[in-house]
Design an enzyme around this catalytic site. Sequence first.
Site, PDB file in Angstrom:
ATOM      1  N   THR A   1       0.854  -1.318  -0.075  1.00 58.69           N
ATOM      2  CA  THR A   1       0.170  -0.005  -0.133  1.00 58.69           C
ATOM      3  C   THR A   1       0.974   1.319   0.152  1.00 58.69           C
ATOM      4  O   THR A   1       1.017   1.969   0.873  1.00 58.69           O
ATOM      5  CB  THR A   1      -0.780   0.053   1.250  1.00 58.69           C
ATOM      6  OG1 THR A   1      -0.030  -0.192   2.506  1.00 58.69           O
ATOM      7  CG2 THR A   1      -1.966  -1.100   1.292  1.00 58.69           C
TER       8      THR A   1
ATOM      9  N   CYS B   1       7.950   1.779   5.739  1.00 62.45           N
ATOM     10  CA  CYS B   1       6.722   2.222   6.566  1.00 62.45           C
ATOM     11  C   CYS B   1       6.885   3.612   6.992  1.00 62.45           C
ATOM     12  O   CYS B   1       5.917   4.220   7.213  1.00 62.45           O
ATOM     13  CB  CYS B   1       6.835   1.224   7.557  1.00 62.45           C
ATOM     14  SG  CYS B   1       6.285  -0.420   7.057  1.00 62.45           S
TER      15      CYS B   1
HETATM   16  C1  UDX Z   1       3.570  -4.738   3.847  1.00 61.05           C
HETATM   17  C2  UDX Z   1       2.210  -4.315   3.977  1.00 61.05           C
HETATM   18  O1  UDX Z   1       1.275  -4.804   3.090  1.00 61.05           O
HETATM   19  C3  UDX Z   1       1.991  -2.723   3.695  1.00 61.05           C
HETATM   20  O2  UDX Z   1       0.762  -2.181   3.608  1.00 61.05           O
HETATM   21  C4  UDX Z   1       3.089  -2.090   4.792  1.00 61.05           C
HETATM   22  O3  UDX Z   1       2.944  -0.672   4.953  1.00 61.05           O
HETATM   23  C5  UDX Z   1       4.357  -2.556   4.688  1.00 61.05           C
HETATM   24  O4  UDX Z   1       4.269  -4.060   4.827  1.00 61.05           O
HETATM   25  P1  UDX Z   1       5.613  -5.495   2.028  1.00 61.05           P
HETATM   26  O5  UDX Z   1       5.139  -6.895   2.289  1.00 61.05           O
HETATM   27  O6  UDX Z   1       6.556  -4.999   2.632  1.00 61.05           O
HETATM   28  O7  UDX Z   1       4.137  -4.546   2.547  1.00 61.05           O
HETATM   29  O8  UDX Z   1       5.343  -5.333   0.413  1.00 61.05           O
HETATM   30  P2  UDX Z   1       6.128  -5.834  -0.671  1.00 61.05           P
HETATM   31  O9  UDX Z   1       7.311  -6.647   0.092  1.00 61.05           O
HETATM   32  O10 UDX Z   1       6.076  -4.968  -1.672  1.00 61.05           O
HETATM   33  O11 UDX Z   1       5.058  -7.389  -0.931  1.00 61.05           O
HETATM   34  C6  UDX Z   1       3.806  -7.036  -1.413  1.00 61.05           C
HETATM   35  C7  UDX Z   1       3.653  -8.182  -2.460  1.00 61.05           C
HETATM   36  O12 UDX Z   1       2.325  -8.070  -2.953  1.00 61.05           O
HETATM   37  C8  UDX Z   1       4.349  -8.371  -3.695  1.00 61.05           C
HETATM   38  O13 UDX Z   1       5.022  -9.400  -3.742  1.00 61.05           O
HETATM   39  C9  UDX Z   1       3.409  -8.176  -4.808  1.00 61.05           C
HETATM   40  O14 UDX Z   1       3.912  -8.809  -5.905  1.00 61.05           O
HETATM   41  C10 UDX Z   1       2.148  -8.529  -4.274  1.00 61.05           C
HETATM   42  N1  UDX Z   1       1.035  -8.250  -4.978  1.00 61.05           N
HETATM   43  C11 UDX Z   1       0.810  -6.722  -5.315  1.00 61.05           C
HETATM   44  C12 UDX Z   1       0.009  -8.967  -5.391  1.00 61.05           C
HETATM   45  O15 UDX Z   1       0.139 -10.384  -5.021  1.00 61.05           O
HETATM   46  N2  UDX Z   1      -1.034  -8.541  -5.995  1.00 61.05           N
HETATM   47  C13 UDX Z   1      -1.235  -7.066  -6.108  1.00 61.05           C
HETATM   48  O16 UDX Z   1      -2.290  -6.894  -6.741  1.00 61.05           O
HETATM   49  C14 UDX Z   1      -0.128  -6.340  -5.754  1.00 61.05           C
HETATM   50  C1  UDX Z   2       9.141  -0.293  11.410  1.00 62.10           C
HETATM   51  C2  UDX Z   2       8.344  -0.747  12.698  1.00 62.10           C
HETATM   52  O1  UDX Z   2       9.575  -0.737  14.036  1.00 62.10           O
HETATM   53  C3  UDX Z   2       7.540  -2.177  12.883  1.00 62.10           C
HETATM   54  O2  UDX Z   2       6.859  -2.181  14.242  1.00 62.10           O
HETATM   55  C4  UDX Z   2       6.608  -1.886  11.588  1.00 62.10           C
HETATM   56  O3  UDX Z   2       5.855  -3.011  11.611  1.00 62.10           O
HETATM   57  C5  UDX Z   2       7.320  -1.483  10.290  1.00 62.10           C
HETATM   58  O4  UDX Z   2       7.999  -0.477  10.596  1.00 62.10           O
HETATM   59  P1  UDX Z   2      11.227  -1.358  10.251  1.00 62.10           P
HETATM   60  O5  UDX Z   2      11.042  -0.164   9.248  1.00 62.10           O
HETATM   61  O6  UDX Z   2      11.503  -2.843   9.464  1.00 62.10           O
HETATM   62  O7  UDX Z   2      10.009  -1.568  11.297  1.00 62.10           O
HETATM   63  O8  UDX Z   2      12.602  -1.092  11.109  1.00 62.10           O
HETATM   64  P2  UDX Z   2      12.873  -0.260  12.455  1.00 62.10           P
HETATM   65  O9  UDX Z   2      13.535  -0.977  13.390  1.00 62.10           O
HETATM   66  O10 UDX Z   2      11.700   0.264  13.236  1.00 62.10           O
HETATM   67  O11 UDX Z   2      13.730   1.011  11.871  1.00 62.10           O
HETATM   68  C6  UDX Z   2      13.206   1.953  10.984  1.00 62.10           C
HETATM   69  C7  UDX Z   2      14.155   3.097  10.721  1.00 62.10           C
HETATM   70  O12 UDX Z   2      14.395   3.657  11.817  1.00 62.10           O
HETATM   71  C8  UDX Z   2      15.426   2.357  10.093  1.00 62.10           C
HETATM   72  O13 UDX Z   2      16.030   3.155   9.248  1.00 62.10           O
HETATM   73  C9  UDX Z   2      16.420   2.557  11.504  1.00 62.10           C
HETATM   74  O14 UDX Z   2      17.815   2.452  11.106  1.00 62.10           O
HETATM   75  C10 UDX Z   2      15.951   3.849  11.988  1.00 62.10           C
HETATM   76  N1  UDX Z   2      16.245   3.939  13.636  1.00 62.10           N
HETATM   77  C11 UDX Z   2      15.613   3.094  14.422  1.00 62.10           C
HETATM   78  C12 UDX Z   2      16.793   5.150  14.111  1.00 62.10           C
HETATM   79  O15 UDX Z   2      17.428   5.633  13.046  1.00 62.10           O
HETATM   80  N2  UDX Z   2      16.999   5.214  15.384  1.00 62.10           N
HETATM   81  C13 UDX Z   2      16.645   4.140  16.314  1.00 62.10           C
HETATM   82  O16 UDX Z   2      17.035   4.551  17.462  1.00 62.10           O
HETATM   83  C14 UDX Z   2      15.869   3.314  15.808  1.00 62.10           C
END
Ligand code: UDX
Ligand code: UDX
Length: 480
Positions: free
Chosen positions: A113, A297
């Site tokens: 999304t 995210c």
């Molecule tokens: C997830 C969540 O779904 C997203 O909303 C959140 O904010 C971040 O984490 P993520 O799993 O990281 O997303 O996304 P991505 O790794 O891009 O995977 C999405 C998958 O859905 C892809 O493999 C894509 O091919 C698939 N997809 C997309 C479908 O199967 N059907 C579609 O119509 C669109």
């Molecule tokens: C985040 C949320 O933690 C998770 O709960 C949600 O489901 C998806 O988004 P993610 O983005 O995978 O997870 O990693 P996270 O460990 O949260 O780090 C995000 C970013 O913040 C990274 O670039 C990390 O390096 C940065 N970060 C994190 C900092 O710069 N300082 C910190 O103290 C912690």
Amino acid sequence: MQEEQGDGQWLLKIPTQIFIQVPMKIQNIVCIGAGYVGGPTMAVIADRCPHLRVTVLDINADRIAQWNSDHLPMFEPGLDAVVARCRGKNLFFATLTPELIRAADVVFVSVNTPTKTFGEGAGRAADLQYLEKSARFIKPHLKPGTIIVEKSTVPIRTAQALSTIFSYGQDGGDYPILSNPEFLAEGTAIRDLESPDRVLIGSSSNEQGRKAAQALADVYAHWIPKERILLTNVWSSELSKLAANAFLAQRISSINSISALCEVTGADVGEIAHAIGVDQRIGPRFLEASVGFGGSCFRKDLLNLSYLCEAEGLKEVAAYWSSVVEMNDYQINRFIRRIIQVQFNSIAGKKIALLGFAYKPGTNDTRDAPAIRIATGLLKEKAVLTITDPKALDNARLDLQGLEGTVHYEADPYKATEGAHAVALLTHWPEYRALDYKKIFAGMEKPAFIFDGRNWLDHQALFKMGFNVYPLGKTPLSHI
Ligand code: UDX
Ligand code: UDX
């Protein structure tokens, strides 16, 4: 088909002749979206619930082929072992297949999304087209009573839109819709899934919704203590996910704002993070000053939250959450400016080595990585870049494709830093602490600069070796 109640709940008005069959026991799970969230989440469900059949479907045939191979589409510690234990037994990966959807008691929707790039809300609102397309695709193939689970992060009230799609023109059943956002962080996904702080399940308050929520809670209860499974209304669940990411990101922007002040006052951001983090009301986590947060995210969800607030007429609230993104942009730009200024305001033709490209260690994911913007900024100034990363070089190549300038990709950090004027550490991979910096210093142009964008290295030791050291939020250690 829907009836709104004042308390943010909603009920489906269901024609009396339709008998709703919410399966009380879930046996067959299907997930649409084999991405960073869908893949690992389903793998852990399959691992912890050997009695369930779990199938992950995706439109991307290449990705599915990778899931079925020895080279999974993502690097995530522990994932290979989990997949190896269940794949072919009760965990399956396939392209979108109607028969597989028909067998499902539950369908998780975990497609991406992203931030909208066009039209109304471009650059801020969530693009829900994949979610809607997936819903429209699966709808004709569902058996009555199948539970639909929003796994993707969505704006508040998306469940209502889904409900309309699923109930419109229906031919024999209605489908309870649950919100079950995922809180895993990449790099620790398996640990987070196996032992989450909480699992959140939002449902409508009617009997159908409650039964569906309980059935899903029963699945998680196979390995998660019941007190960590929180049942809420749908809107709270949807908004909790955005709020959680916004709060985490806000802590990073807050400490990064303090890092800027430290640099001009002589205070040390590490000491401050410790001093405030031991206050139990504040807590120590997410207080590491950095070159900026990245990942798929934080930015997306903050912008989405801010857009939602604005759309509801809450201008001040929208501005508050936007400012968290602005502070992150400021931190990234400040880092780029510093690299240029310190090197006598000219980096044209100078080789700069970027240590790390992934947005955090433990993943090959580079989505919204600060490294992308830093590389772009340095290339604009005509620096010659060499990028190294233990896992993310392939993604780095894709991210920087088409940019003007010279970029080399080098797996070996020693070769990457050879002949460089400056090194910028952008991802705090543990292996970067163990490098032989004397050897690196010997191979670099002099004066040699090191910019530690994660405060990850031993600055005093580097300074003694001869480096000019520029940490974040601390006084630089310079021989010049
Ligand atoms: C997830 C969540 O779904 C997203 O909303 C959140 O904010 C971040 O984490 P993520 O799993 O990281 O997303 O996304 P991505 O790794 O891009 O995977 C999405 C998958 O859905 C892809 O493999 C894509 O091919 C698939 N997809 C997309 C479908 O199967 N059907 C579609 O119509 C669109
Ligand atoms: C985040 C949320 O933690 C998770 O709960 C949600 O489901 C998806 O988004 P993610 O983005 O995978 O997870 O990693 P996270 O460990 O949260 O780090 C995000 C970013 O913040 C990274 O670039 C990390 O390096 C940065 N970060 C994190 C900092 O710069 N300082 C910190 O103290 C912690």
